[in-house]
Design an enzyme around this catalytic site. Sequence first.
Site, PDB file in Angstrom:
ATOM      1  N   ALA A 187     -19.743  94.914  63.157  1.00 32.41           N
ATOM      2  CA  ALA A 187     -19.204  96.064  63.902  1.00 32.41           C
ATOM      3  C   ALA A 187     -19.856  97.358  63.435  1.00 32.41           C
ATOM      4  O   ALA A 187     -19.226  98.210  62.802  1.00 32.41           O
ATOM      5  CB  ALA A 187     -17.695  96.131  63.746  1.00 32.41           C
ATOM      6  N   THR A 188     -21.143  97.500  63.750  1.00 34.67           N
ATOM      7  CA  THR A 188     -21.872  98.738  63.467  1.00 34.67           C
ATOM      8  C   THR A 188     -21.771  99.652  64.682  1.00 34.67           C
ATOM      9  O   THR A 188     -21.416  99.201  65.783  1.00 34.67           O
ATOM     10  CB  THR A 188     -23.356  98.437  63.194  1.00 34.67           C
ATOM     11  OG1 THR A 188     -23.921  97.842  64.384  1.00 34.67           O
ATOM     12  CG2 THR A 188     -23.514  97.470  62.031  1.00 34.67           C
TER      13      THR A 188
ATOM     14  N   SER B 209     -26.235 105.517  58.587  1.00 31.33           N
ATOM     15  CA  SER B 209     -25.220 104.898  59.434  1.00 31.33           C
ATOM     16  C   SER B 209     -25.122 103.403  59.147  1.00 31.33           C
ATOM     17  O   SER B 209     -25.963 102.832  58.453  1.00 31.33           O
ATOM     18  CB  SER B 209     -25.553 105.103  60.921  1.00 31.33           C
ATOM     19  OG  SER B 209     -26.748 104.420  61.261  1.00 31.33           O
ATOM     20  N   GLY B 210     -24.086 102.798  59.689  1.00 36.70           N
ATOM     21  CA  GLY B 210     -23.946 101.351  59.691  1.00 36.70           C
ATOM     22  C   GLY B 210     -23.987 100.694  58.329  1.00 36.70           C
ATOM     23  O   GLY B 210     -23.424 101.183  57.345  1.00 36.70           O
ATOM     24  N   ILE B 211     -24.682  99.566  58.266  1.00 33.15           N
ATOM     25  CA  ILE B 211     -24.736  98.757  57.049  1.00 33.15           C
ATOM     26  C   ILE B 211     -25.386  99.527  55.907  1.00 33.15           C
ATOM     27  O   ILE B 211     -24.910  99.495  54.772  1.00 33.15           O
ATOM     28  CB  ILE B 211     -25.485  97.436  57.324  1.00 33.15           C
ATOM     29  CG1 ILE B 211     -24.651  96.542  58.250  1.00 33.15           C
ATOM     30  CG2 ILE B 211     -25.797  96.711  56.017  1.00 33.15           C
ATOM     31  CD1 ILE B 211     -25.370  95.299  58.733  1.00 33.15           C
TER      32      ILE B 211
ATOM     33  N   TYR C 206     -37.200  90.932  68.277  1.00 35.40           N
ATOM     34  CA  TYR C 206     -36.266  91.201  67.181  1.00 35.40           C
ATOM     35  C   TYR C 206     -36.126  89.962  66.300  1.00 35.40           C
ATOM     36  O   TYR C 206     -36.188  90.045  65.065  1.00 35.40           O
ATOM     37  CB  TYR C 206     -34.910  91.604  67.758  1.00 35.40           C
ATOM     38  CG  TYR C 206     -33.841  91.868  66.724  1.00 35.40           C
ATOM     39  CD1 TYR C 206     -33.741  93.119  66.105  1.00 35.40           C
ATOM     40  CD2 TYR C 206     -32.920  90.885  66.363  1.00 35.40           C
ATOM     41  CE1 TYR C 206     -32.758  93.380  65.163  1.00 35.40           C
ATOM     42  CE2 TYR C 206     -31.936  91.133  65.425  1.00 35.40           C
ATOM     43  CZ  TYR C 206     -31.849  92.383  64.830  1.00 35.40           C
ATOM     44  OH  TYR C 206     -30.879  92.628  63.891  1.00 35.40           O
TER      45      TYR C 206
ATOM     46  N   ASP D 152     -40.042 108.429  57.661  1.00 36.07           N
ATOM     47  CA  ASP D 152     -40.289 107.364  58.628  1.00 36.07           C
ATOM     48  C   ASP D 152     -40.784 106.134  57.863  1.00 36.07           C
ATOM     49  O   ASP D 152     -41.814 106.203  57.182  1.00 36.07           O
ATOM     50  CB  ASP D 152     -41.349 107.845  59.629  1.00 36.07           C
ATOM     51  CG  ASP D 152     -41.612 106.851  60.748  1.00 36.07           C
ATOM     52  OD1 ASP D 152     -41.294 105.659  60.597  1.00 36.07           O
ATOM     53  OD2 ASP D 152     -42.168 107.278  61.784  1.00 36.07           O
TER      54      ASP D 152
END
Length: 262
Positions: free
Chosen positions: A202-203, A26-28, A168, A74
């Site tokens: 915009a993920t 997903s995403g980037i 984070y 993982d």
Amino acid sequence: MSDITLNAPKLFDLSGNVALVTGAGSGIGQRIAVGLAQCGADVALLDRRADEGLADTAKFIAATGRRSIRIAADVTQAEALNEAVARTQAELGPLTLAVNAAGIANANPAEEMEEGQFQTMMDINLKGVFLSCQAEARAMLKNGRGSIVNIASMSGVIVNRGLNQCHYNAAKAGVIHMSKSMAMEWVGRGLRVNTISPGYTATPMNMRAEMVHQTKLFEEQTPMQRMADVNEMVGPAVFLLSDAASFVTGVDLLVDGGFCCW
């Protein structure tokens, strides 16, 4: 000029390379994985689960005519990553490129954060990148060449206004400096290491319905008055992985719409 016959467009050609992308579901991570295939690379796709996200990425790559494999692993488990690299090389060929995009994000005030939340963030976002780089580098160093790009964040450079995410921010700052350190360890052995630090992007994680108010603030605070599209991370990744960046290592490339200028 030492070589005026150099064909500049070919500098960005990744044909003949094999890449491993973590967080490719997903995403980037997903968009970069497809972008590498569009530039000619075969790509091993790694995520926690070999679910529909990875299946979609594989379909996009198949449409480019390149090969891919799906790996459920993982990133906090060293042996799983070693096995992923071994499988990549057995099925696709010698590993020469890697993008480590697997990660999580959440927030909590520092005084209220439980130790487990802090540790999980460090395990996935910092240790996970280290273990991924370690497994990838062992193969690349044997292969005599390689380029690794780690996805950090502008949150590793600045503190985001209004977001309580010290864990984070610390993890992403660690990714940036760890990548520089590894770049210097491997600089004379044919292996380059760089980072990309995206701004607000915009993920799927940022575009959830409950994030509408927050994303409006993200756009207002960014000098370009919008968030990045995931497509806008492909060019920087291709550049850093390709021969176009053959003299670039230990660099953190901010892709933030100018955010860190203010």
